[in-house]
Every structure is written in structure tokens, then in C-alpha cells.
Design an enzyme around this catalytic site. Structure first.
Site, PDB file in Angstrom:
ATOM      1  N   GLU A  42      30.623  -2.478 -37.356  1.00 41.14           N
ATOM      2  CA  GLU A  42      30.866  -0.910 -36.880  1.00 41.14           C
ATOM      3  C   GLU A  42      30.375  -0.954 -35.322  1.00 41.14           C
ATOM      4  O   GLU A  42      31.210  -0.140 -34.377  1.00 41.14           O
ATOM      5  CB  GLU A  42      30.009  -0.226 -37.516  1.00 41.14           C
ATOM      6  CG  GLU A  42      30.165   1.292 -37.475  1.00 41.14           C
ATOM      7  CD  GLU A  42      29.356   2.550 -38.168  1.00 41.14           C
ATOM      8  OE1 GLU A  42      28.660   2.043 -38.978  1.00 41.14           O
ATOM      9  OE2 GLU A  42      29.543   3.832 -38.054  1.00 41.14           O
ATOM     10  N   SER A  88      31.597  11.310 -42.231  1.00 42.29           N
ATOM     11  CA  SER A  88      32.961  11.391 -41.820  1.00 42.29           C
ATOM     12  C   SER A  88      34.225  11.199 -42.718  1.00 42.29           C
ATOM     13  O   SER A  88      34.276  10.338 -43.276  1.00 42.29           O
ATOM     14  CB  SER A  88      33.165  10.473 -40.534  1.00 42.29           C
ATOM     15  OG  SER A  88      31.978  10.476 -39.473  1.00 42.29           O
ATOM     16  N   GLY A 120      29.077   6.510 -46.658  1.00 41.17           N
ATOM     17  CA  GLY A 120      28.017   7.167 -47.140  1.00 41.17           C
ATOM     18  C   GLY A 120      26.576   6.424 -46.922  1.00 41.17           C
ATOM     19  O   GLY A 120      25.988   5.940 -48.049  1.00 41.17           O
ATOM     20  N   SER A 167      24.147   7.578 -44.248  1.00 43.47           N
ATOM     21  CA  SER A 167      23.029   8.589 -43.875  1.00 43.47           C
ATOM     22  C   SER A 167      22.619   9.332 -44.739  1.00 43.47           C
ATOM     23  O   SER A 167      23.457  10.075 -45.481  1.00 43.47           O
ATOM     24  CB  SER A 167      23.454   9.420 -42.566  1.00 43.47           C
ATOM     25  OG  SER A 167      23.902   8.273 -41.611  1.00 43.47           O
TER      26      SER A 167
HETATM   27  C1  LIG Z   1      29.884  11.959 -34.936  1.00 40.65           C
HETATM   28  C2  LIG Z   1      28.843  11.271 -36.169  1.00 40.65           C
HETATM   29  C3  LIG Z   1      29.524  10.752 -36.989  1.00 40.65           C
HETATM   30  C4  LIG Z   1      28.874  10.091 -38.174  1.00 40.65           C
HETATM   31  N1  LIG Z   1      29.369   9.617 -39.017  1.00 40.65           N
HETATM   32  C5  LIG Z   1      28.726   9.021 -40.489  1.00 40.65           C
HETATM   33  C6  LIG Z   1      29.406   8.683 -41.277  1.00 40.65           C
HETATM   34  O1  LIG Z   1      30.513   8.641 -41.499  1.00 40.65           O
HETATM   35  N2  LIG Z   1      28.531   8.224 -42.253  1.00 40.65           N
HETATM   36  C7  LIG Z   1      27.274   8.247 -42.243  1.00 40.65           C
HETATM   37  O2  LIG Z   1      26.427   7.506 -43.123  1.00 40.65           O
HETATM   38  N3  LIG Z   1      26.652   8.654 -41.096  1.00 40.65           N
HETATM   39  C8  LIG Z   1      27.314   9.098 -40.242  1.00 40.65           C
HETATM   40  N4  LIG Z   1      26.750   9.672 -38.942  1.00 40.65           N
HETATM   41  C9  LIG Z   1      25.357   9.755 -39.068  1.00 40.65           C
HETATM   42  C10 LIG Z   1      24.606   8.780 -38.003  1.00 40.65           C
HETATM   43  O3  LIG Z   1      24.688   7.398 -38.246  1.00 40.65           O
HETATM   44  C11 LIG Z   1      23.142   9.336 -37.943  1.00 40.65           C
HETATM   45  O4  LIG Z   1      23.144  10.496 -37.235  1.00 40.65           O
HETATM   46  C12 LIG Z   1      22.413   8.240 -37.006  1.00 40.65           C
HETATM   47  O5  LIG Z   1      22.101   7.118 -37.678  1.00 40.65           O
HETATM   48  C13 LIG Z   1      20.973   8.797 -36.463  1.00 40.65           C
HETATM   49  O6  LIG Z   1      20.209   9.193 -37.574  1.00 40.65           O
HETATM   50  P1  LIG Z   1      19.678  10.947 -37.715  1.00 40.65           P
HETATM   51  O7  LIG Z   1      20.739  11.905 -37.205  1.00 40.65           O
HETATM   52  O8  LIG Z   1      18.941  11.057 -38.913  1.00 40.65           O
HETATM   53  O9  LIG Z   1      18.513  11.062 -36.456  1.00 40.65           O
HETATM   54  P2  LIG Z   1      17.031  10.462 -36.666  1.00 40.65           P
HETATM   55  O10 LIG Z   1      16.793   9.334 -37.305  1.00 40.65           O
HETATM   56  O11 LIG Z   1      16.275  11.653 -37.095  1.00 40.65           O
HETATM   57  O12 LIG Z   1      16.647  10.408 -34.933  1.00 40.65           O
HETATM   58  C14 LIG Z   1      16.235  11.670 -34.194  1.00 40.65           C
HETATM   59  C15 LIG Z   1      15.864  10.759 -32.941  1.00 40.65           C
HETATM   60  O13 LIG Z   1      14.673  10.102 -33.015  1.00 40.65           O
HETATM   61  C16 LIG Z   1      15.028   8.672 -32.226  1.00 40.65           C
HETATM   62  N5  LIG Z   1      14.330   7.820 -33.201  1.00 40.65           N
HETATM   63  C17 LIG Z   1      14.184   7.747 -34.819  1.00 40.65           C
HETATM   64  N6  LIG Z   1      13.429   6.509 -35.139  1.00 40.65           N
HETATM   65  C18 LIG Z   1      13.271   5.725 -33.985  1.00 40.65           C
HETATM   66  C19 LIG Z   1      12.586   4.648 -33.681  1.00 40.65           C
HETATM   67  N7  LIG Z   1      12.162   4.003 -34.608  1.00 40.65           N
HETATM   68  N8  LIG Z   1      12.570   4.361 -32.243  1.00 40.65           N
HETATM   69  C20 LIG Z   1      12.844   5.019 -31.308  1.00 40.65           C
HETATM   70  N9  LIG Z   1      13.646   5.973 -31.618  1.00 40.65           N
HETATM   71  C21 LIG Z   1      13.823   6.759 -32.757  1.00 40.65           C
HETATM   72  C22 LIG Z   1      16.595   8.584 -32.544  1.00 40.65           C
HETATM   73  O14 LIG Z   1      16.820   7.563 -31.440  1.00 40.65           O
HETATM   74  C23 LIG Z   1      17.092  10.172 -32.330  1.00 40.65           C
HETATM   75  O15 LIG Z   1      17.006  10.124 -30.865  1.00 40.65           O
HETATM   76  C24 LIG Z   1      27.374  10.386 -38.122  1.00 40.65           C
HETATM   77  C25 LIG Z   1      26.917  10.789 -36.895  1.00 40.65           C
HETATM   78  C26 LIG Z   1      27.712  11.187 -35.989  1.00 40.65           C
HETATM   79  C27 LIG Z   1      26.770  12.060 -34.874  1.00 40.65           C
END
Ligand SMILES: Cc1cc2nc3c(=O)[nH]c(=O)nc-3n(C[C@H](O)[C@H](O)[C@H](O)COP(=O)(O)OP(=O)(O)OC[C@H]3O[C@@H](n4cnc5c(N)ncnc54)[C@H](O)[C@@H]3O)c2cc1C
Length: 376
Positions: free
Chosen positions: A239, A156, A122, A124
Site C-alpha cells: 500500500e 474506502s 477493513g 482501521s
Molecule cells: C481518505 C482515507 C481513506 C482511508 N481508507 C481506509 C480504508 O480503506 N481502510 C482502512 O482500514 N482504513 C482507511 N483509512 C484510515 C487510515 O488508515 C487511518 O485514518 C490512519 O491510519 C490514522 O488513524 P486514525 O485516523 O485512527 O488517527 P490516530 O491514530 O487517532 O492519530 C491521530 C494523530 O495522532 C498521531 N499519532 C498517533 N499515534 C502516534 C504515535 N505513536 N507517534 C506519533 N504520532 C502518533 C497520528 O499521526 C495523528 O496525527 C483511511 C483514511 C483516510 C483519511
């Protein structure tokens, strides 16, 4: 680094191979991909089988060579992978081993090894993904408990998890990296609501988690209050650095299957496709070497270093390239969801996002490995 088996490694390999040959035919067939309770039972059952045979802690205690042999041999034999045990075995457990108290290690590690408890992550939140330190889920101290309110997303296996490695904000006035705490949350605690999310590939593998005045004992805090960012870096190092290593072996197997399918359906005659598969073969061989290096580095230092970001970056792209090549091999059949590799191709899109996006990994590589100046 000498990569050949020592006599004791060779003996371990032979014993494991013989054991797998005996035990795998007795396993029940895996449940359908979307049967999460069934998958939980199946994955815990496999972990219990490994435990009974003395292989349960191979990801934790074994030498790097033994761990790599285990991954190679289990994959070669078509054994189940960690599945629902991914978080517990590959990053929550190692974090507790590195950062937990003796009582916490005793409480949480044996049930993971015995295949009794599933963990989820937990971290994100809707406004805290790449910028994880913006997380807003709050925890207040009330006697011997924290009272937690907020929400998490993309968790997940949340639906079938017993525990969650949970990040909360315990000091909103502190600089944002300093007010975070790492807690172990019971998923059946009053006030926890799990709402499944469906992915592009049709699976409900992750969920939103809502926390409404949930009580978490202070004894379930790993690390000090407000020191959770440092503990989180340990979790993320496991991880990104070592948790995906087994999947490289699986990708190498898929590549072999693609070459066989291409020979069968005539696409092998296309030199551009052969070249593409050859390049992927070289890529996965290099990733396997990087894997060995990361696992060795983690064994030497206890916690993997930023080299894990190099692996995560390359691996997640290579995996997408592999399934793009699969689509080329399949031709028109790549639109048929019942064909092998088609759903894998859809889910491979998530690999450059999960566990931290490629952009974030590039920043880590630039700043922490190459020593380039910080962008902000
Ligand atoms: C299949 C899957 C399983 C997952 N499982 C888990 C889980 O079990 N537990 C959990 O906690 N999370 C989980 N996640 C979440 C995952 O860790 C986040 O989706 C990831 O960290 C990206 O965050 P966001 O989706 O909020 O994208 P955002 O942070 O909103 O990013 C959007 C885009 O902007 C870019 N960006 C943002 N900030 C910057 C920066 N400073 N410099 C350059 N580019 C930037 C990103 O690279 C991306 O392309 C999972 C995600 C997926 C897809």
C-alpha cells in the site's frame, strides 16, 4: 540504474500508445464523482478492457520498466486510473499472491484481473488507526467458520465492494501483535452492515462497517491463525510502497496544467509563484525516481521494503503543496467548488492520514531505515 527504454520497452510503449489512441475514444464518459455504483461499473469495465487487451496484470507480473511505462502512457493519454479497483489490484491482490495458498490465488486473483470483483480494506477501527495492533474486532472459531463481531471505520469503497481484507483478533490473551488474523470477508455475508460517511470534499467514498456474528470460512484465512500482523505488514508495504505510484504521474500532469493556467491568467508574472512551481516540478521528478526505485526493489524482493514509507511521507506532502499552489494560481476562484482542482485540494488533506499518518511513517523511517533507537 539505466532509465532509458530498451528496444523491447520502446516497442511495448509504442504498442500501448497506439492501443490507447484507439480504445480511449470509445470509452463511456466517467460517471459523476458521487455515483459509486456507476464508478464501480466504469472502473471494472476499464479493467476488463485492459484484461481483454492483455494489460490487466501489468501491476503484478510486468517488469518494473514495463509497469512504469504503462503508468506514464496511460496517464499521458488520460486513461482511467484503477479507481474502485485500488485495493484489489494494488494491495489485497499482491498480498494474496505473496501469502495465499494456491487455491486462494486461483479463487481471488483472476476475478480481480478480469474486472469482476472489487475489494476494500477493513483494517482501521474507532480505537485502532495509527495503533492498528489495538484492533478489537473479535473472531471465534466455530467448526469450519470464524464468527466475527466488531466494527471498522474509514473503509474506502465499502459500499461497492464484494470482498474485504479484514483484520480480526483471534487470541485476545496473546501479546497484541500476535493475536491477529487476516481474513477475506464477503461483503454480502449476513451480519455485515455498511453505513457511508461523507468527507470534507462532499464524497461518500468511505464507510463504517458493522459486523454482527458474521461467518467467515476458515478457508478464507490468508496466512496462519494469529499470524495476521506479519501478513498485514506485507499488505501495508504494497500500500505504501507501490500503490500510489500512478498518482505521481497524475500530479506531474496537474503541475503542467497549473503552469499553463498561470500563463493564461497572468499569475505567471509573479516570480515567487514561478519558483514555487519549479520547486514542485523538481519534487515530483525526484518522487518519480523514488517510485522507480521502489518498484524495482519490490520486483527484486517480491514485497516492497520500508523505503515505501519515504515515498508515502514525501508524496502525501508534495500532493498537498501542489494543490495549495493550485489555489494560488486560481486566486479567488479557489473558493468555487465547481472549478478544477478545488475538490482535489480538499481531498489532498487526507493524504497525510490515509495508509498511515506522516508521524507514523517518520517513526518507521527513523527506526527501520536510519536505525535510530526506538522511542518506546
Ligand atoms: C481518505 C482515507 C481513506 C482511508 N481508507 C481506509 C480504508 O480503506 N481502510 C482502512 O482500514 N482504513 C482507511 N483509512 C484510515 C487510515 O488508515 C487511518 O485514518 C490512519 O491510519 C490514522 O488513524 P486514525 O485516523 O485512527 O488517527 P490516530 O491514530 O487517532 O492519530 C491521530 C494523530 O495522532 C498521531 N499519532 C498517533 N499515534 C502516534 C504515535 N505513536 N507517534 C506519533 N504520532 C502518533 C497520528 O499521526 C495523528 O496525527 C483511511 C483514511 C483516510 C483519511
Amino acid at each position: 540504474m539505466d532509465l532509458s527504454d530498451t528496444p523491447s520497452d520502446a516497442e511495448f510503449r509504442a504498442r500501448l500508445r497506439e492501443w490507447l489512441g484507439k480504445v480511449l475514444p470509445t470509452l463511456p464518459p466517467p460517471p459523476p464523482p458521487d455515483d459509486w455504483p456507476g464508478r464501480r461499473a466504469h472502473d471494472l469495465g476499464w479493467q476488463r478492457t485492459l484484461y481483454d487487451a492483455g494489460y490487466a496484470d501489468v501491476h503484478w507480473a510486468a517488469s518494473p520498466a514495463v509497469r512504469m511505462i504503462f503508468l506514464e502512457e496511460t496517464e499521458r493519454a488520460g486513461a482511467p486510473y484503477v479507481g474502485a479497483n485500488f485495493v484489489g489490484l494494488l494491495h489485497a491482490g499482491p498480498t494474496i499472491a505473496a501469502e495465499g495458498t494456491a487455491a486462494q490465488r486461483e479463487r481471488w486473483l483472476p476475478p480481480i484481473l478480469r474486472g469482476e470483483e472489487v475489494w476494500c480494506q477493513g483494517f482501521s477501527e474507532p480505537g485502532a488507526g495509527s495503533d492498528l495492533a489495538s484492533l478489537r474486532t473479535r473472531a471465534w472459531r466455530d467448526g469450519d467458520d470464524y464468527v466475527v463481531s466488531g466494527s471498522k471505520i474509514w473503509t474506502s469503497h465499502a459500499e461497492v465492494a464484494d470482498w474485504c481484507e479484514l483484520l480480526v483478533r483471534t487470541d485476545p490473551a496473546a501479546p497484541r501483535h500476535r493475536g491477529i488474523t487476516w481474513l477475506a470477508l464477503r461483503m454480502d455475508a449476513p451480519g455485515v452492515t455498511v453505513r457511508p460517511l461523507r468527507t470534507l470534499a462532499g464524497s461518500a467514498e468511505f464507510a463504517e462497517v458493522f459486523l454482527d456474528d458474521v461467518r467467515v470460512p476458515v478457508a478464507h484465512r490468508v496466512g496462519e491463525e494469529n499470524d495476521g500482523w506479519r501478513v498485514t505488514m506485507v499488505t501495508l508495504s504494497f500500500e505504501r510502497g507501490t500503490a500510489f505510484v500512478g498518482e505521481v504521474v497524475a500530479c506531474r500532469r496537474v503541475l503542467g496544467e497549473l503552469a499553463r493556467e498561470a500563463r493564461r491568467n497572468g499569475r505567471w508574472d509573479d516570480p515567487a509563484l514561478r519558483r514555487r512551481l519549479g520547486l514542485l516540478d523538481a519534487e515530483f521528478r525526484a518522487l518519480w525516481r523514488l517510485t522507480q526505485w521502489n518498484v524495482s526493489a519490490a520486483a527484486a524482493g517480491g514485497v516492497p521494503g520500508p523505503g515505501g514509507s519515504v515515498f508515502k511521507l514525501r508524496y502525501s506532502h508534495a500532493r498537498q503543496e501542489l494543490y495549495d499552489a493550485a489555489a494560488e494560481v486560481l486566486g479567488d476562484d479557489a473558493l468555487d467548488l465547481d472549478r478544477p482542482w478545488v475538490l482535489d485540494r480538499l481531498s489532498s488533506l487526507s493524504y497525510t492520514i490515509a495508509a498511515g499518518t506522516s508521524q507514523i511513517q517518520r517513526t518507521i523511517v527513523a527506526e527501520r531505515i536510519l536505525g535510530l533507537p526506538r522511542g518506546r
